[in-house]
Design an enzyme around this catalytic site. Structure first.
Site, mmCIF file in Angstrom:
data_model
loop_
_atom_site.group_PDB
_atom_site.id
_atom_site.type_symbol
_atom_site.label_atom_id
_atom_site.label_comp_id
_atom_site.label_asym_id
_atom_site.label_seq_id
_atom_site.Cartn_x
_atom_site.Cartn_y
_atom_site.Cartn_z
ATOM 1 N N ASP A 232 9.087 3.014 2.121
ATOM 2 C CA ASP A 232 7.923 3.990 2.505
ATOM 3 C C ASP A 232 7.228 3.548 3.546
ATOM 4 O O ASP A 232 7.255 2.380 4.024
ATOM 5 C CB ASP A 232 6.870 3.093 1.313
ATOM 6 C CG ASP A 232 5.960 3.849 2.004
ATOM 7 O OD1 ASP A 232 5.483 4.783 2.590
ATOM 8 O OD2 ASP A 232 4.810 3.534 1.080
ATOM 9 N N LYS B 192 2.050 10.479 7.763
ATOM 10 C CA LYS B 192 1.297 10.135 8.874
ATOM 11 C C LYS B 192 1.714 10.908 10.646
ATOM 12 O O LYS B 192 1.513 12.228 10.067
ATOM 13 C CB LYS B 192 1.152 8.281 8.756
ATOM 14 C CG LYS B 192 0.611 7.462 7.600
ATOM 15 C CD LYS B 192 -0.453 6.989 7.474
ATOM 16 C CE LYS B 192 -1.230 6.153 6.469
ATOM 17 N NZ LYS B 192 -0.531 5.181 5.851
ATOM 18 N N PHE C 139 0.780 -1.656 -0.133
ATOM 19 C CA PHE C 139 0.163 0.156 0.111
ATOM 20 C C PHE C 139 0.809 1.467 0.025
ATOM 21 O O PHE C 139 1.667 1.175 0.780
ATOM 22 C CB PHE C 139 -0.502 -0.421 0.747
ATOM 23 C CG PHE C 139 -2.328 1.252 0.630
ATOM 24 C CD1 PHE C 139 -3.158 1.339 0.333
ATOM 25 C CD2 PHE C 139 -1.468 2.394 1.440
ATOM 26 C CE1 PHE C 139 -3.537 2.585 0.125
ATOM 27 C CE2 PHE C 139 -2.459 4.055 1.341
ATOM 28 C CZ PHE C 139 -3.613 3.210 0.722
HETATM 29 C C1 LIG Z 1 -1.113 5.096 4.258
HETATM 30 C C2 LIG Z 1 0.375 4.895 3.530
HETATM 31 C C3 LIG Z 1 0.498 5.714 2.597
HETATM 32 C C4 LIG Z 1 -0.013 7.215 2.005
HETATM 33 O O1 LIG Z 1 -0.832 8.162 2.860
HETATM 34 P P1 LIG Z 1 -1.199 9.488 2.476
HETATM 35 O O2 LIG Z 1 -1.325 10.161 2.994
HETATM 36 O O3 LIG Z 1 -2.504 8.473 2.769
HETATM 37 O O4 LIG Z 1 -1.457 9.769 1.085
HETATM 38 C C5 LIG Z 1 1.095 5.914 1.464
HETATM 39 N N1 LIG Z 1 2.198 4.456 2.347
HETATM 40 C C6 LIG Z 1 1.885 3.314 3.637
HETATM 41 C C7 LIG Z 1 2.760 2.765 3.622
HETATM 42 C C8 LIG Z 1 0.898 4.288 4.116
HETATM 43 O O5 LIG Z 1 0.060 3.695 5.060
#
Ligand SMILES: *Cc1c(COP(=O)(O)O)cnc(C)c1O
Length: 412
Positions: A223, A252, A138
Site C-alpha cells: 500500500d 493520494k 492504515f
Molecule cells: C490515506 C491512505 C489510504 C486511504 O486513502 P483514502 O483516499 O483516504 O481512502 C490508504 N492507505 C494508506 C497507506 C493511506 O495513507
C-alpha cells in the site's frame, strides 16, 4: 468564534477535529486563510498534494479536459484511460492497473483480487482465504479495511467485520512467517507506516517480506497510497529495498492534488482474475481524472520530484536533528516524510501543531504523539530553512509553556 468554523461545525458530522484555521487559497507550498495570513503547508493534504497547490500545468490539463470530456463511465472506452494506465504500468513495472477513486477503494480492490487469486490460482478451499496486515496499519476507512485495523477507535462500534483478515506485528519477519498458513492469500503492508506515525521498519524488512511471501506462494501487496510517488525519496518506497511487489496500491498524490484517483496495479496472474462485471466504479478511470493523473506522473518524472524529495528530506532531517528539546522523543523520516515524536508526558502533538499554526506553519498530528512534516515535494531549500527555524522557535516556546513539572497533558 469564527462564523465559518461555526457553520461547518453545526452542519458537518464531527468525524474530524480540524485545526482552527479557515483556508481559502493555495499556491505552490503556501496556503492562505480568509484573513489573508499565509501558511507554509507541511501537511499537503496527508501527502496528496505532492506537486504543490495549483501547479499551472495541472490546472491547464484539468481545464482542457473539462472542456472536452469529463465522464462517460466505463461502459465505453475513452482516449484518456489507456495512456494513463500504460504509463503507470511502465513506471511501476506492473502489467495491468485497475482505476478507482479513493485509496480505500483501491485497497478494497486489492483485497478482492487477492481473495479471487487465492481461490482460482492458489486453489484455497472456497471461503477460506486469509489476508494478513500489520498492527499500526492504515489502509482506509471501509468496514472491511477497519476490520484489519489494530486501532480501537477505528473499529469500535463498526463491527461485525468480514472474516479472514488478520493483524500481525509490523517490522517482524518471524511473525509473518509464523502467521502464514496454506490458506493465506496476501500480505498487505505499507513500506513505511504513515498514519501509524511515520514508522520506518528495519533495513531489509520489506525484502525479507518479499522472500517469505514468494516462498509460501503468498501475494505481497504494498500500500503506497501515501509513500508512493516520490514522498519518501524514490518514486515508490519499495524501491529503497529493490522490491517488486505482486500488487501495488496508489492514490493520494496521483490526482495531482486536484481530484481523487487511485490505482491497484498488479502482475497479469493477479489482475487476470477479474472478469467483466466482477468489480467496478462509476467514476473510476474517468477521463478528467486520467488526464490530470497522467500529467501529474509526467511532472513527477520530468521535475525529478522523487530525487528532490530525497535531497531536501535529508537536508530537513539533518537540520531538525539540531533540535534538542526535552519535549521530543525522536525525529525520524525518509525523504520529505518526517515525523517528530513528542513526549506525551510533556506535550501533545496537537498542542505543537496549534503552536506551529500560530507561527504560520501547518501540520497535523497523527495519533497523539507524532507531528508529521510532509510538505509538497516542490518545496525550496530556503522554505525548508524557514520551517526549521519556525519549528525550533516553537519548541523553545513550548518548553516554557509545558515545564517538566507538568504531569500528563490531556489530549485534544
Ligand atoms: C490515506 C491512505 C489510504 C486511504 O486513502 P483514502 O483516499 O483516504 O481512502 C490508504 N492507505 C494508506 C497507506 C493511506 O495513507
Amino acid at each position: 468564534m469564527n462564523p465559518i468554523i461555526e457553520l461547518e461545525n453545526q452542519y458537518s458530522a464531527h468525524n474530524y477535529h480540524p485545526l482552527p484555521v479557515v483556508l481559502t487559497r493555495g499556491e505552490g507550498v503556501y496556503l492562505w486563510d480568509t484573513e489573508g495570513k499565509r501558511y507554509l503547508d507541511m501537511m499537503s493534504a496527508y501527502s496528496a498534494v505532492g506537486h504543490g497547490h495549483a501547479d499551472p500545468r495541472l490546472v491547464q490539463a484539468l481545464v482542457h479536459q473539462a472542456q472536452r470530456l469529463t465522464l462517460t463511465s466505463r461502459a465505453f472506452y475513452t482516449d484518456r484511460l489507456g495512456p494513463l494506465l500504460k504509463y503507470a504500468c511502465e513506471l511501476s513495472g506492473q502489467d495491468r492497473a485497475l482505476p478507482m477513486n479513493t485509496g480505500a477503494e483501491a485497497v478494497e480492490t486489492a483485497l478482492k483480487a487477492a481473495r479471487k487469486w487465492a481461490y482460482q490460482v492458489k486453489r484455497v478451499p472456497a471461503g477460506q482465504a486469509e489476508i494478513l496486515a500489520c498492527e499500526g496499519n492504515f489502509h482506509g476507512r471501509t468496514i472491511a479495511i477497519v476490520g484489519l485495523s489494530s486501532e480501537a477507535q477505528y473499529r469500535e462500534g463498526f463491527g461485525p467485520f468480514p472474516a479472514g483478515l488478520k493483524c500481525i506485528p509490523y517490522n517482524n519477519l518471524e511473525a509473518l512467517e509464523a502467521a502464514i498458513t496454506p490458506h493465506t492469500a496476501a500480505f498487505l503492508v505499507e513500506p513505511i507506516q504513515g498514519e501509524g506515525g511515520i514508522i520506518i521498519p528495519d533495513k531489509g524488512y520489506l525484502r525479507g517480506c518479499a522472500e517469505i511471501c514468494r516462498r509460501h506462494h503468498v501475494l505481497l501487496i504494498c500500500d503506497e497510497v501515501q509513500t508512493g510517488l516520490g514522498r519518501t525519496g524514490k518514486l515508490f518506497a519499495c524501491q529503497h529495498e529493490g522490491v517488486q511487489p505482486d500488487g501495488l496500491i496508489l492514490g493520494k498524490a496521483l490526482g495531482g492534488g486536484l481530484l481523487p484517483l487511485s490505482l491497484f496495479l498488479a502482475r497479469e496472474e493477479v489482475m487476470g482474475v477479474f472478469q467483466p462485471g466482477d468489480h467496478g466504479s462509476t467514476f473510476g478511470g474517468n477521463p478528467l481524472a486520467c488526464a490530470v493523473a497522467l500529467k501529474a506522473l509526467k511532472i513527477l518524472v520530468e521535475d525529478r520530484l522523487p530525487e528532490r524529495s530525497a535531497e531536501l528530506g535529508e537536508d530537513l532531517l539533518q537540520q531538525l536533528h539540531r533540535l534538542q528539546s526535552p519535549l521530543i522523543r525522536e525525529i525520524r523520516g525518509r525523504g520529505l516524510f518526517i515525523g517528530i515524536e513528542v513526549d506525551p508526558q510533556r506535550v501533545t502533538a496537537r498542542a505543537v501543531c496549534e503552536a506551529l499554526m500560530e507561527r504560520g506553519l501547518l501540520s497535523k498530528e497523527t495519533h497523539d504523539v507524532v507531528v508529521r512534516l510532509a510538505p509538497p515535494l516542490t518545496i525550496a531549500r530556503e522554505q525548508i530553512h524557514w520551517a526549521v527555524e519556525c519549528i525550533i522557535r516553537t519548541f523553545q516556546e513550548l518548553e516554557e509553556n509545558y515545564p517538566a513539572s507538568t504531569t500528563k497533558v490531556s489530549s485534544q
